[in-house]
Design an enzyme around this catalytic site. Structure first.
Site, mmCIF file in Angstrom:
data_model
loop_
_atom_site.group_PDB
_atom_site.id
_atom_site.type_symbol
_atom_site.label_atom_id
_atom_site.label_comp_id
_atom_site.label_asym_id
_atom_site.label_seq_id
_atom_site.Cartn_x
_atom_site.Cartn_y
_atom_site.Cartn_z
ATOM 1 N N PRO A 131 42.544 20.487 51.719
ATOM 2 C CA PRO A 131 41.844 19.197 51.740
ATOM 3 C C PRO A 131 41.433 18.767 53.155
ATOM 4 O O PRO A 131 40.363 18.222 53.360
ATOM 5 C CB PRO A 131 42.861 18.234 51.120
ATOM 6 C CG PRO A 131 43.683 19.101 50.211
ATOM 7 C CD PRO A 131 43.769 20.437 50.890
ATOM 8 N N GLY A 169 5.644 19.820 38.443
ATOM 9 C CA GLY A 169 6.623 19.149 37.572
ATOM 10 C C GLY A 169 7.464 20.137 36.797
ATOM 11 O O GLY A 169 8.664 19.918 36.592
ATOM 12 N N GLU A 188 32.106 29.792 52.975
ATOM 13 C CA GLU A 188 32.386 30.874 53.941
ATOM 14 C C GLU A 188 31.841 30.561 55.330
ATOM 15 O O GLU A 188 31.391 31.453 56.053
ATOM 16 C CB GLU A 188 31.909 32.222 53.404
ATOM 17 C CG GLU A 188 32.778 32.663 52.239
ATOM 18 C CD GLU A 188 32.430 34.004 51.660
ATOM 19 O OE1 GLU A 188 32.142 34.928 52.420
ATOM 20 O OE2 GLU A 188 32.443 34.112 50.418
ATOM 21 N N SER A 205 26.432 26.303 57.933
ATOM 22 C CA SER A 205 25.407 26.713 58.907
ATOM 23 C C SER A 205 25.778 26.242 60.309
ATOM 24 O O SER A 205 25.542 26.939 61.296
ATOM 25 C CB SER A 205 24.048 26.125 58.510
ATOM 26 O OG SER A 205 23.589 26.756 57.328
HETATM 27 N N1 COS Z 1 37.556 38.852 63.984
HETATM 28 C C1 COS Z 1 38.744 39.079 64.587
HETATM 29 N N2 COS Z 1 39.362 38.170 65.378
HETATM 30 C C2 COS Z 1 38.768 36.983 65.530
HETATM 31 C C3 COS Z 1 37.544 36.664 64.925
HETATM 32 C C4 COS Z 1 36.938 37.658 64.134
HETATM 33 N N3 COS Z 1 35.776 37.430 63.542
HETATM 34 N N4 COS Z 1 37.177 35.416 65.274
HETATM 35 C C5 COS Z 1 38.144 34.952 66.088
HETATM 36 N N5 COS Z 1 39.099 35.897 66.228
HETATM 37 C C6 COS Z 1 40.286 35.788 67.078
HETATM 38 C C7 COS Z 1 39.825 35.550 68.504
HETATM 39 O O1 COS Z 1 39.604 36.776 69.191
HETATM 40 C C8 COS Z 1 40.975 34.784 69.077
HETATM 41 O O2 COS Z 1 42.001 35.707 69.416
HETATM 42 P P1 COS Z 1 42.798 35.559 70.808
HETATM 43 O O3 COS Z 1 43.453 34.226 70.723
HETATM 44 O O4 COS Z 1 43.726 36.733 70.792
HETATM 45 O O5 COS Z 1 41.731 35.621 71.863
HETATM 46 C C9 COS Z 1 41.460 33.938 67.918
HETATM 47 O O6 COS Z 1 41.037 34.611 66.738
HETATM 48 C C10 COS Z 1 40.920 32.526 67.949
HETATM 49 O O7 COS Z 1 39.510 32.583 67.999
HETATM 50 P P2 COS Z 1 38.599 31.301 68.322
HETATM 51 O O8 COS Z 1 39.123 30.645 69.569
HETATM 52 O O9 COS Z 1 37.174 31.699 68.281
HETATM 53 O O10 COS Z 1 38.946 30.332 67.093
HETATM 54 P P3 COS Z 1 38.560 28.864 66.797
HETATM 55 O O11 COS Z 1 39.765 28.129 66.358
HETATM 56 O O12 COS Z 1 37.731 28.304 67.894
HETATM 57 O O13 COS Z 1 37.720 29.029 65.432
HETATM 58 C C11 COS Z 1 35.755 28.889 64.047
HETATM 59 C C12 COS Z 1 36.520 29.206 65.387
HETATM 60 C C13 COS Z 1 35.342 27.449 63.957
HETATM 61 C C14 COS Z 1 34.570 29.792 64.186
HETATM 62 C C15 COS Z 1 36.595 29.286 62.805
HETATM 63 O O14 COS Z 1 37.636 28.368 62.622
HETATM 64 C C16 COS Z 1 35.735 29.355 61.559
HETATM 65 O O15 COS Z 1 35.085 30.356 61.299
HETATM 66 N N6 COS Z 1 35.730 28.289 60.744
HETATM 67 C C17 COS Z 1 35.029 28.279 59.454
HETATM 68 C C18 COS Z 1 35.970 28.733 58.400
HETATM 69 C C19 COS Z 1 35.319 28.938 57.084
HETATM 70 O O16 COS Z 1 34.453 29.784 56.949
HETATM 71 N N7 COS Z 1 35.745 28.162 56.096
HETATM 72 C C20 COS Z 1 35.243 28.290 54.790
HETATM 73 C C21 COS Z 1 36.364 28.620 53.889
HETATM 74 S S1 COS Z 1 36.424 30.241 53.396
HETATM 75 S S2 COS Z 1 35.364 30.200 51.741
#
Ligand code: COS
Length: 334
Positions: free
Chosen positions: A85, A291, A314, A317
């Site tokens: 949530p 329409g 996932e 945008s």
């Molecule tokens: N593959 C492997 N490792 C990854 C990665 C990837 N694609 N992306 C990040 N990591 C690793 C990074 O390398 C980093 O590792 P280190 O701490 O060892 O350097 C760690 O994970 C943290 O990465 P980052 O700082 O980029 O993380 P953030 O917390 O800033 O997260 C976003 C970034 C916002 C991009 C992420 O939280 C995200 O994708 N959110 C959306 C989630 C989503 O899709 N939700 C929908 C639900 S699923 S249907």
């Protein structure tokens, strides 16, 4: 799901060790084609992949052996339980806990927006352990796992909220090591975000086909709609968007398959562009129907509803833009 299994398509969702044929180009092509015919079938296919992705990519031999064969045959339905949530885009904010008790893991928390929630046989659940986010395979019949309620959406598919209340699992349920969950979730999403782009592409292709049929047959002011240059310009923009999306989607898939490296930026670009442009292509098709395009039950009306969620799930945008900018500023090579 069984028919997808019989057709051999679900093999693309699983790694070769158990007889699968995991290959991102095949996954993308499957979603592209399935979505161009039926969005619900595409969804069923995609969730087998997403709900099994962490097992395929990071699971132990035993975990793969236990889960993948039945996923490939379509007998077992998979689900991916990350969102909560208060933690959708901000994955690090998730609150579900995994506590170590008497040599077992006890999970507590709420998961929501879970596709296949209520019909899945297993869920890959992400929870916070002392070591950090961790991924667990939780069988649907596990004591303490409850389906709290179905969520109805614009283009319905099975979606539910789950409650974990003292839900106990053993060490065999842990994927990888404790604390690896964030990386597991992100690497799985790199693969499946590309395929969301592919699904958007399939929906856009369907809309373009509908539009072409419409403009050839519909007559206004004494001639076919297709003869107006305004219509032709619109069709050209639609076709351009479809092909550009296809190039980004299949570039990401090719990069993964050929180099087996991280494709975070390419996947984000593919998802962002393909989903945003599919929305425009479908809107254009609907406009050409006038329409008739908003009448319930027509193909374009259905596509208009079906495409919308792809810009959100996932990773929205907006998140894809953050990911792309982050990779540019962080200096990671494309
Ligand atoms: N593959 C492997 N490792 C990854 C990665 C990837 N694609 N992306 C990040 N990591 C690793 C990074 O390398 C980093 O590792 P280190 O701490 O060892 O350097 C760690 O994970 C943290 O990465 P980052 O700082 O980029 O993380 P953030 O917390 O800033 O997260 C976003 C970034 C916002 C991009 C992420 O939280 C995200 O994708 N959110 C959306 C989630 C989503 O899709 N939700 C929908 C639900 S699923 S249907």
């Amino acid at each position: 799901m069984r028919r997808l299994g019989e057709a051999g398509l679900l093999r693309h969702c699983c790694v070769p060790e158990e007889g699968g044929r995991f290959d991102l180009r095949a996954l993308a092509l499957s979603r592209d084609i399935l979505a161009s015919r039926d969005a619900l079938v595409d969804f069923a296919f995609a969730m087998q992949g997403l709900g099994t992705g962490p097992i395929s990519l990071f699971g132990s031999r035993d975990q793969k052996h236990r889960y993948l064969p039945a996923v490939m045959s379509g007998e077992r339905i998979a689900a991916f339980a990350l969102s909560e949530p208060q933690a959708g885009s901000d994955v690090q904010a998730l609150k579900t806990t995994a506590a170590r008790q008497g040599g077992r893991w006890v999970l507590d928390g709420t998961k929501t927006w879970i596709s296949n929630g209520g019909i899945a046989h297993h869920y890959v659940v992400f929870a916070r352990a002392a070591e950090g986010l961790s991924a667990f395979i939780v069988d649907a019949q596990s004591p303490g796992l409850h389906v709290e309620g179905r969520i109805e959406t614009l283009a319905p598919h099975p979606l539910a909220t789950l409650a974990l209340r003292g839900c106990e699992v053993g060490d065999e349920a842990l994927i990888g090591a404790p604390g690896q969950g964030f990386g597991i979730a992100m690497a799985t999403l790199d693969v499946f975000r590309t395929t969301v782009g592919a699904a958007a592409l399939g929906l856009a292709r369907h809309a373009l086909a509908e539009a072409l049929e419409r403009v050839r047959s519909r007559r206004v002011f004494g001639k076919a709609l297709a003869e107006f240059q305004l219509t032709q310009a619109r069709l050209a923009d639609m076709a351009l968007a479809v092909d550009a999306a296809a190039l980004l989607v299949y570039r990401a898939a090719w990069a993964k398959d050929s180099a087996d490296r991280r494709i975070t930026r390419e996947a984000a670009m593919a998802k962002l562009f393909a989903t945003e442009s599919a929305q425009q292509v479908i809107d254009s098709a609907l406009q050409l129907f006038g329409g008739a395009g908003v009448a319930c039950g027509t193909a374009v009306e259905r596509l208009y509803r079906e495409v919308r969620a792809l810009r959100i799930y996932e990773g929205t945008s907006e998140i894809q833009k953050l990911v792309i900018a982050g990779s540019l500023l962080g200096g990671r090579a494309a």
